[in-house]
Scaffold this motif. Structure first.
Motif, PDB file in Angstrom:
ATOM      1  N   LYS A  20      45.066  79.924  40.088  1.00 42.87           N
ATOM      2  CA  LYS A  20      45.974  79.007  40.676  1.00 42.87           C
ATOM      3  C   LYS A  20      45.252  76.892  39.758  1.00 42.87           C
ATOM      4  CE  LYS A  20      46.432  77.187  45.518  1.00 42.87           C
ATOM      5  NZ  LYS A  20      45.360  75.794  45.366  1.00 42.87           N
ATOM      6  N   PHE A  21      43.826  77.312  39.517  1.00 44.43           N
ATOM      7  CA  PHE A  21      43.493  75.565  39.054  1.00 44.43           C
ATOM      8  C   PHE A  21      44.257  75.779  37.240  1.00 44.43           C
ATOM      9  CE2 PHE A  21      39.956  75.378  42.136  1.00 44.43           C
ATOM     10  CZ  PHE A  21      40.170  74.178  42.166  1.00 44.43           C
ATOM     11  N   ASN A  22      44.218  76.711  37.163  1.00 42.42           N
ATOM     12  CA  ASN A  22      44.996  76.668  34.833  1.00 42.42           C
ATOM     13  C   ASN A  22      47.024  76.070  35.476  1.00 42.42           C
ATOM     14  OD1 ASN A  22      43.515  76.038  33.736  1.00 42.42           O
ATOM     15  ND2 ASN A  22      42.607  78.122  33.707  1.00 42.42           N
ATOM     16  N   SER A  23      47.627  76.839  36.532  1.00 38.65           N
ATOM     17  CA  SER A  23      49.220  76.970  36.721  1.00 38.65           C
ATOM     18  C   SER A  23      49.053  75.588  37.064  1.00 38.65           C
ATOM     19  CB  SER A  23      48.667  78.024  38.033  1.00 38.65           C
ATOM     20  OG  SER A  23      48.898  79.473  37.447  1.00 38.65           O
ATOM     21  N   GLU A  24      48.161  74.947  38.423  1.00 43.53           N
ATOM     22  CA  GLU A  24      48.580  73.303  38.941  1.00 43.53           C
ATOM     23  C   GLU A  24      48.142  72.954  37.547  1.00 43.53           C
ATOM     24  OE1 GLU A  24      45.936  73.165  42.200  1.00 43.53           O
ATOM     25  OE2 GLU A  24      46.503  74.675  43.367  1.00 43.53           O
ATOM     26  N   LEU A  25      47.864  72.989  36.747  1.00 42.42           N
ATOM     27  CA  LEU A  25      47.245  71.487  35.685  1.00 42.42           C
ATOM     28  C   LEU A  25      48.389  71.588  35.450  1.00 42.42           C
ATOM     29  CD1 LEU A  25      45.379  69.998  34.688  1.00 42.42           C
ATOM     30  CD2 LEU A  25      44.519  72.132  33.045  1.00 42.42           C
TER      31      LEU A  25
END
Length: 321
Positions: A20-25
């Motif tokens: 999720k963090f990588n997608s948001e980044l």
């Protein structure tokens, strides 16, 4: 009232959060959409081998949901004969920014590197991301003098390295092979016997007394030896990692070194060793990135002629010694 945070190394239980963090980044910084399954598989690979990759997360006290993360991997920098840590990506949730969380995550990454007796922290910054550059400078990072040249070997692996060069003559006339290095072979090699092609032999790749440090069997290091009739005359060194956004294998070449006795044929031999290396990895569909420092101009011309593209990232690093 200041919020207390717990900093810890992620486990397989945190895969979904890292995805999720990588997608948001990706969306926030590059307006990219990541295919969820691909991003999750990349996160799984990153955490699969603690000797190579890791993720640091921050959690609010007494809560189980991470609010910040940092992905990184450990790699042997062959050109420096040192272990290094490269930050892949990092993000702090908007409501938790300006609370020093990145510094806490970064301190945990430094701890990992020091445990490996490493010295250099590195990361990549987009050339137009001025805010990020200033932030990294404040904690001690400096811009490297390196350019990144890339080959996408998925597009046309059969003609990934095309140029008019003398290496074709060498292949016809001499007995050259490129072989994966064994640890015992590496231990016998001396830096002083070889000259760097991608970097000038200054502080960056100063010749060292003694043999090349033997890299760990489980590490991501990848070193090949160019041999002529069985004699080692060249070394191509780097490492392999998995891109945490695309789940693709990426090969990085830190340096190419040629034996001092054959340096007069450096242009032809550099073309030869790259051709042989690309032939070996092309079938795997890897992405290839080559670090080029203050090398002679013919090196960059050779790579551009071979259809390499210049990466849109700058390299930043910090010396922890």
């Amino acid at each position: 009232m200041e919020t207390n945070y717990s900093i810890q190394y992620a486990t397989s239980d945190h895969i979904e959060y890292i995805t999720k963090f990588n997608s948001e980044l990706a969306f926030e910084t590059e307006n990219k959409y990541l295919e969820p399954d691909t991003a999750r598989k990349a996160a799984e690979k990153l955490l699969a081998d603690p000797d190579s990759g890791f993720s640091v997360i921050a959690l609010e006290k007494d809560k189980e949901t991470p609010v910040a993360f940092l992905d990184a991997y450990l790699a042997f920098d062959y050109s420096r004969n040192e272990q290094q840590c490269i930050i892949l990506s990092t993000l702090v949730s908007k409501e938790h920014r300006r609370r020093g969380l990145f510094n806490k995550l970064y301190a945990a990454a430094i701890k990992k590197l020091r445990a490996k007796k490493g010295r250099y922290m590195r990361l990549f910054v987009e050339k137009d991301n001025k805010n990020a550059m200033e932030a990294y400078k404040k904690i001690g990072f400096k811009e490297s003098n390196e350019e990144l040249f890339e080959f996408d070997l998925r597009e046309d692996p059969d003609s990934a390295f095309e140029l008019q060069a003398g290496y074709s003559r060498l292949l016809d006339e001499e007995d050259f092979t490129l072989e994966r290095a064994e640890q015992e072979e590496i231990k016998k090699l001396e830096f002083a016997d070889f000259t760097s092609i991608l970097h000038k032999d200054g502080d960056y790749v100063k010749a060292k007394a003694g043999a090349l440090r033997s890299f760990e069997p489980k590490s991501s290091a990848e070193i090949f030896l160019l041999k002529q009739k069985g004699e080692v005359i060249g070394i191509i060194g780097g490492y392999i990692t998995v891109c945490d956004w695309t789940n693709r294998l990426v090969s990085y070449i830190n340096d190419i070194r040629l034996k001092n006795s054959v340096i007069g044929d450096s242009r032809e031999l550099t073309g030869l060793v790259l051709k042989l290396y690309i032939d070996k990895i092309a079938s795997e569909g890897r992405h290839l990135t080559i670090y080029v420092g203050d090398a002679e101009e013919w090196v960059k011309l050779l790579l551009r002629t071979a259809r390499a593209i210049t990466n849109h990232y700058l390299v930043y690093e910090q010396d922890l010694s």
